[in-house]
Write a protein that holds these residues in place. Structure first.
Motif, mmCIF file in Angstrom:
data_model
loop_
_atom_site.group_PDB
_atom_site.id
_atom_site.type_symbol
_atom_site.label_atom_id
_atom_site.label_comp_id
_atom_site.label_asym_id
_atom_site.label_seq_id
_atom_site.Cartn_x
_atom_site.Cartn_y
_atom_site.Cartn_z
ATOM 1 N N ARG A 17 0.838 -1.201 0.000
ATOM 2 C CA ARG A 17 0.000 0.000 0.000
ATOM 3 C C ARG A 17 0.869 1.246 0.000
ATOM 4 O O ARG A 17 1.933 1.267 0.626
ATOM 5 C CB ARG A 17 -0.910 -0.007 1.225
ATOM 6 C CG ARG A 17 -1.934 -1.126 1.232
ATOM 7 C CD ARG A 17 -2.799 -1.041 2.464
ATOM 8 N NE ARG A 17 -1.995 -1.152 3.670
ATOM 9 C CZ ARG A 17 -2.482 -1.012 4.905
ATOM 10 N NH1 ARG A 17 -3.766 -0.710 5.069
ATOM 11 N NH2 ARG A 17 -1.703 -1.141 5.942
ATOM 12 N N PRO A 18 0.448 2.291 -0.658
ATOM 13 C CA PRO A 18 1.218 3.545 -0.627
ATOM 14 C C PRO A 18 1.233 4.138 0.777
ATOM 15 O O PRO A 18 0.258 4.039 1.525
ATOM 16 C CB PRO A 18 0.473 4.447 -1.616
ATOM 17 C CG PRO A 18 -0.904 3.878 -1.699
ATOM 18 C CD PRO A 18 -0.758 2.397 -1.512
ATOM 19 N N ILE A 19 2.349 4.747 1.133
ATOM 20 C CA ILE A 19 2.531 5.328 2.465
ATOM 21 C C ILE A 19 2.142 6.792 2.418
ATOM 22 O O ILE A 19 2.635 7.541 1.562
ATOM 23 C CB ILE A 19 3.989 5.181 2.927
ATOM 24 C CG1 ILE A 19 4.371 3.696 2.971
ATOM 25 C CG2 ILE A 19 4.189 5.817 4.292
ATOM 26 C CD1 ILE A 19 5.815 3.462 3.325
ATOM 27 N N PRO A 20 1.270 7.254 3.322
ATOM 28 C CA PRO A 20 0.894 8.675 3.320
ATOM 29 C C PRO A 20 2.096 9.564 3.646
ATOM 30 O O PRO A 20 3.017 9.169 4.370
ATOM 31 C CB PRO A 20 -0.179 8.756 4.422
ATOM 32 C CG PRO A 20 -0.653 7.355 4.625
ATOM 33 C CD PRO A 20 0.512 6.476 4.315
ATOM 34 N N VAL A 21 2.053 10.764 3.126
ATOM 35 C CA VAL A 21 3.144 11.705 3.350
ATOM 36 C C VAL A 21 3.255 12.062 4.833
ATOM 37 O O VAL A 21 4.361 12.277 5.353
ATOM 38 C CB VAL A 21 2.932 12.973 2.493
ATOM 39 C CG1 VAL A 21 4.008 14.018 2.773
ATOM 40 C CG2 VAL A 21 2.914 12.609 1.014
ATOM 41 N N ARG A 22 2.134 12.099 5.535
ATOM 42 C CA ARG A 22 2.168 12.458 6.950
ATOM 43 C C ARG A 22 2.950 11.429 7.769
ATOM 44 O O ARG A 22 3.443 11.758 8.863
ATOM 45 C CB ARG A 22 0.754 12.571 7.500
ATOM 46 C CG ARG A 22 -0.085 11.298 7.374
ATOM 47 C CD ARG A 22 -1.484 11.495 7.908
ATOM 48 N NE ARG A 22 -2.339 10.338 7.659
ATOM 49 C CZ ARG A 22 -2.358 9.254 8.417
ATOM 50 N NH1 ARG A 22 -1.578 9.203 9.496
ATOM 51 N NH2 ARG A 22 -3.161 8.249 8.130
ATOM 52 N N MET A 23 3.104 10.204 7.257
ATOM 53 C CA MET A 23 3.910 9.210 7.943
ATOM 54 C C MET A 23 5.399 9.422 7.695
ATOM 55 O O MET A 23 6.235 8.927 8.462
ATOM 56 C CB MET A 23 3.509 7.795 7.489
ATOM 57 C CG MET A 23 2.036 7.468 7.654
ATOM 58 S SD MET A 23 1.546 7.322 9.382
ATOM 59 C CE MET A 23 2.416 5.840 9.847
#
Length: 293
Positions: A17-23
């Motif tokens: 799954r793509p990782i959110p930028v906030r992570m």
């Protein structure tokens, strides 16, 4: 067909799954702190101690905001927690120990290296204990407001006190005294001393105090930039002098918690009768049915 024959339609490829930028934002800040710590090691090797101390202070500032930013944007992750521990060991254990060694402890040869090495190892042990006891269910509720031993950034800032004094022309400490002070800070980090963490302090600011808080923060930053060694020296001394206050506060809350806690179920409180009549074991209970006649 082999297990790795991806041309077969029955074999499903694993998709990440793509990782959110906030992570990613908190981890980028932590990596910047590691860069600052490694740069401080290089600067101390080259003898540029002023810039090396600045790099440590910058790493401590980044360490203070990465966790808060992660909680603010909901970017916490187990990967980030492990990376933060690694950064703390490098920035606040290895870098200050090497800095003190290259600055003065090398005069003691092996004894100076042992002092620097003990400080770095103590930092690693302190971080390992913190991670191991983070989710301890046996801790009382008030214990979350205290650190066990001096925290990593504070240990790195306070152990550089001899360098601050030398920069202010207050006299260069003897190498043996600097080594003893380094070992003292290392002992305080791995000790069981309760240190107030400030987590219970309310982070909300009333509307009428927003502008004064902004002015106060800007004033403090201006003082730190204009008079860095005075602020670091005074802050380190005041922090060390305030350690007994945290211990007294912890003991006071521990006594109050013990007095308010109810007695465990099934335990008879001690009294005059318990000293006269011994607690004899009860006879075994027979739950079998009566014999049929």
């Amino acid at each position: 067909m082999t297990p790795y024959d991806f041309k077969n339609p029955d074999v499903r490829r694993r998709r990440f799954r793509p990782i959110p930028v906030r992570m990613l934002v908190p981890n980028v800040i932590t990596l910047l702190a590691i860069c600052a710590g490694l740069t401080s090691i290089r600067l101390s090797i080259e003898g540029r101690m002023t810039l090396a101390v600045y790099a440590i202070v910058f790493a401590a500032a980044l360490d203070g905001i990465d966790g808060r930013i992660a909680r603010l944007i909901k970017g916490q992750s187990k990967f980030g927690a492990e990376l933060d521990s690694l950064a703390d060991f490098v920035n606040f254990g290895v870098a200050p120990g090497l800095m003190l060694y290259f600055w003065q402890l090398h005069e003691l040869r092996n004894a100076g290296w042992i002092a620097a090495m003990v400080f770095a190892i103590s930092m690693g042990l302190r971080l390992a204990r913190f991670n191991a006891t983070l989710d301890d269910p046996n801790k009382p509720p008030f214990a979350s407001n205290y650190f066990t031993g001096i925290p990593a950034p504070a240990g790195a800032i306070t152990v550089l006190l001899p360098i601050y004094a030398a920069f202010l022309d207050l006299g260069r400490w003897p190498a043996a005294v600097t080594a003893g002070y380094t070992l003292l800070i290392a002992f305080l980090m791995v000790s069981r001393l309760p240190v107030f963490s400030g987590k219970s302090v309310r982070m909300r600011v009333p509307p009428e105090l927003v502008l004064p808080v902004f002015v106060g923060v800007i004033f403090f930053i201006a003082l730190l930039i204009s008079y860095p060694w005075y602020i670091l020296l005074a802050g380190s001394v005041l922090y060390l002098l305030a350690l007994p206050l945290g211990w007294r506060s912890y003991q006071k809350q521990a006594r109050a918690f013990a007095a308010a806690s109810p007695a465990p179920v099934g335990v008879t409180p001690p009294g005059p009768a318990s000293t006269l009549t011994p607690n004899l074991p009860e006879p075994p209970r027979d739950d079998r049915p009566e014999r049929l006649h």
